[in-house]
Structures are given as structure tokens and as C-alpha cells.
Motif scaffolding. Sequence first.
Motif, PDB file in Angstrom:
ATOM      1  N   GLY A 167       7.419 -36.770  21.998  1.00 34.92           N
ATOM      2  CA  GLY A 167       8.363 -35.533  21.679  1.00 34.92           C
ATOM      3  C   GLY A 167       8.906 -35.859  20.216  1.00 34.92           C
ATOM      4  N   LEU A 168       9.418 -37.094  20.050  1.00 31.63           N
ATOM      5  CA  LEU A 168       9.930 -37.256  18.709  1.00 31.63           C
ATOM      6  C   LEU A 168       8.972 -37.206  17.582  1.00 31.63           C
ATOM      7  N   VAL A 169       7.789 -37.611  17.577  1.00 23.63           N
ATOM      8  CA  VAL A 169       6.787 -37.572  16.537  1.00 23.63           C
ATOM      9  C   VAL A 169       6.406 -35.857  16.523  1.00 23.63           C
ATOM     10  N   GLY A 170       6.135 -35.261  17.555  1.00 13.94           N
ATOM     11  CA  GLY A 170       5.823 -33.847  17.593  1.00 13.94           C
ATOM     12  C   GLY A 170       6.824 -33.257  16.729  1.00 13.94           C
ATOM     13  N   ALA A 171       8.118 -33.267  17.259  1.00 12.81           N
ATOM     14  CA  ALA A 171       9.098 -32.555  16.598  1.00 12.81           C
ATOM     15  C   ALA A 171       9.285 -32.841  15.077  1.00 12.81           C
ATOM     16  N   ALA A 172       9.121 -34.313  14.748  1.00 15.23           N
ATOM     17  CA  ALA A 172       9.248 -34.611  13.194  1.00 15.23           C
ATOM     18  C   ALA A 172       8.192 -33.820  12.728  1.00 15.23           C
ATOM     19  N   ALA A 189       8.891 -26.129  20.936  1.00 14.35           N
ATOM     20  CA  ALA A 189      10.324 -26.056  21.281  1.00 14.35           C
ATOM     21  C   ALA A 189      10.846 -26.034  19.722  1.00 14.35           C
ATOM     22  N   PHE A 190      10.702 -26.860  18.896  1.00 15.22           N
ATOM     23  CA  PHE A 190      10.980 -26.944  17.577  1.00 15.22           C
ATOM     24  C   PHE A 190      10.903 -25.621  16.672  1.00 15.22           C
ATOM     25  N   TRP A 191       9.616 -24.923  16.696  1.00 15.21           N
ATOM     26  CA  TRP A 191       9.537 -23.829  16.092  1.00 15.21           C
ATOM     27  C   TRP A 191       9.940 -22.496  16.703  1.00 15.21           C
ATOM     28  N   ALA A 192      10.586 -22.693  18.192  1.00 15.60           N
ATOM     29  CA  ALA A 192      11.407 -21.665  18.986  1.00 15.60           C
ATOM     30  C   ALA A 192      12.746 -21.470  18.475  1.00 15.60           C
ATOM     31  N   ILE A 193      13.519 -22.853  18.497  1.00 18.68           N
ATOM     32  CA  ILE A 193      14.714 -23.237  18.105  1.00 18.68           C
ATOM     33  C   ILE A 193      15.078 -23.019  16.815  1.00 18.68           C
ATOM     34  N   HIS A 194      14.483 -23.551  16.033  1.00 13.27           N
ATOM     35  CA  HIS A 194      14.896 -23.484  14.432  1.00 13.27           C
ATOM     36  C   HIS A 194      15.308 -22.229  13.934  1.00 13.27           C
ATOM     37  N   PRO A 195      14.359 -21.292  14.112  1.00 17.59           N
ATOM     38  CA  PRO A 195      14.957 -19.771  13.440  1.00 17.59           C
ATOM     39  C   PRO A 195      16.165 -19.628  14.094  1.00 17.59           C
ATOM     40  N   LEU A 196      16.664 -19.804  15.411  1.00 18.01           N
ATOM     41  CA  LEU A 196      17.793 -19.329  15.882  1.00 18.01           C
ATOM     42  C   LEU A 196      19.116 -19.907  15.312  1.00 18.01           C
ATOM     43  N   VAL A 197      18.771 -21.312  14.740  1.00 18.39           N
ATOM     44  CA  VAL A 197      19.968 -21.919  14.056  1.00 18.39           C
ATOM     45  C   VAL A 197      19.857 -21.948  12.681  1.00 18.39           C
TER      46      VAL A 197
END
Length: 331
Positions: free
Chosen positions: A112-117, A322-330
Motif C-alpha cells: 500500500g505504501l509503495v503503490g500510493a507513493a 484510493a489515492f487517485w480517488a481521494i486526492h482530487p477531493l482535497v
Amino acid sequence: MELAAVVVVIVVALGFDYTNGFHDAANAIATSVSTRALAPRTALVMAAVMNMVGAFLGTEVASTVGSGIIEAPSGISGLVVVLAALIGAIVWNLVTWWFGLPSSSSHALIGGLVGAALAAAGTVQWDGVVQKVVIPMVLSPLVGFVLAGLVMLVLLWVFRNGRPLRLTRGFRYAQTVSAAAMALGHGLQDAQKTMGVIVLALVVGGYHEGFDIPWWVVVLSAGALSAGTYAGGWRIMRTLGRRIIDLDPPRGFAAEATASAVLYTTAFVFAAPISTTQTITSSILGVGATKRLSAVRWGVAGNIAVAWVLTIPMAGLSAALAFWAIHPLVG
């Protein structure tokens, strides 16, 4: 805004810790329950208590997870990376729990850490990933398999003239100790991974300097892991305790004692976040092979191996989504 984000990440991290507990509860107690050395509920209580104790025994693995895997950007973007990593790990934990596959919560978190980074175009410390994750991921199951087999052969030779009923009763008592040692090792290894992620979130959010673990992080991580362990993981417990091989008390003791030794060595000597799941599963395979190779249900073992191989990439993919979904929101 950042304080709220840090609180959200900490809550989600504790949620991951809880899923780690019920996902990996089988690691410590499946063999003892399957051999009737311990009643299921008694075993869960014991495992929960020992997980709690183990969490207070060290922080070396936590430092590896917090500072040796990725370099997250500061501020909200970095917190989103950590949050996405946790979500990816939780998703994979729940998927493998549903199918009763004893995959690695540790490797799910690393993936998860590697994928999100990577999704955030951040920095992955590949040397740390290889040295602290990939190499131990390959070596620990091999060591567990071979060492457990050797321990079992020694026990068979030492007690070759013993009375079967007396030996069975004695090794059931011994399994109480080896299961407790396994649960202690699980707490030592797995609670620290959550500690590392929480401290990473605090550093990224600007609320902590360095990677020393505050006492309250240790307490929260230990409590969440212990609570999750008490909730139990019956699906995976059946896989480890019965579907791989029909264990007897001597083999259960040998597997647990070997896996515990590997967990302590990697935590205290190498500060490596290894998988308790892989370690105990390979130890079970090792003691099973001393009975006869056909006694091991290699098809089930093969399915587990597939889950092991998929854990890091699939958790990484889930975290990236999850990152691609959350990042635009914040952002």
C-alpha cells in the motif's frame, strides 16, 4: 485542515491494525486449537493479551516502516498518500480474509505504501524495500520450512521411545507456551508496523519530528491489534489449522516454536517487517513434510503461495486507486 487529516489517518491506521488482528489471529493459535491444546476462546484471549505485551517490546520495525520504505511529501498530499496506503492494505486484508487465505498484513501495508507513493509520483526507497522487505520475504519462509523440519526430526529422534499418549498430553501443555510465544512475536512485529505508519503521518503533518515512537502511539496500536485478535479470524484459522495438514501436538509445538524464533530474530536483530503469516505457514509445511510429503495438501499450499505473491502488487494497486480517488477531493 491538516490536524483533521492527521486524525483521520490515525483512525484509519488503527482500523488497519484491528483488521490485522482478526486477520492474523490464526497465526498464533490455529495449530493449538486444531490439536485441541487450547479451547478456541481461551486461545483468543491468550493471543490478545500476548499481542498487547509484545507491542511494548520494541520499536525497531516501526522505524523501518515509518522511515525506510517511502518518502511522503509534507502537508495534505503526504497525508493522502498515507491514507491511501492504509485503505489499500485494508481492502486486501478483507479480500483474503473473505476467501480464508492467510496472506500477509505486513506485506499488504508495504504494498500500500509503495503503490500510493508511486501514484503520487513520490519517492520509494527501493534499497529499503529490497533489503528490509523483499529479501526477508523470500528467506523467512525458507528458513521457517527448513528449520521447522529439522526441529521436528530432532523431536522425533529424542522421543522415539516415548509413550504416544503421554507425549501427546505433554506436547499439548508445551503448545500453550509455544502459542503464547507466537502471539508475543506477532504483537512485536505487527503492532510496530501500525506505529510506524502513525508516526509517518505525524511527521508528514508537521506534528512530530524524527521517528521516535511516542508512548501513546504504542498504547493505541497495541490496543487495536489486541482487540482485533480477540475478535478472531475463524476462516483463516481453519485453513492454517486443518486444511494444510492434520497436525498433532508435537508438530504443532515444533511449528510454533520455530516461527516464534524467526519472528524474534528478524525484529530484534534485523529490524525487518516480516510476515508472521508466511513464517508460521511455512513452518507448518516444514513439520508436515516430516510426516510424509503426501500428508501436506500442496494444492492448498499453492493457493496460499499465490496470495503471497499477489499481496504487494494488489495492495499497491488498491492504494493507487484510493489515492487517485481521494486526492482530487482535497487537492
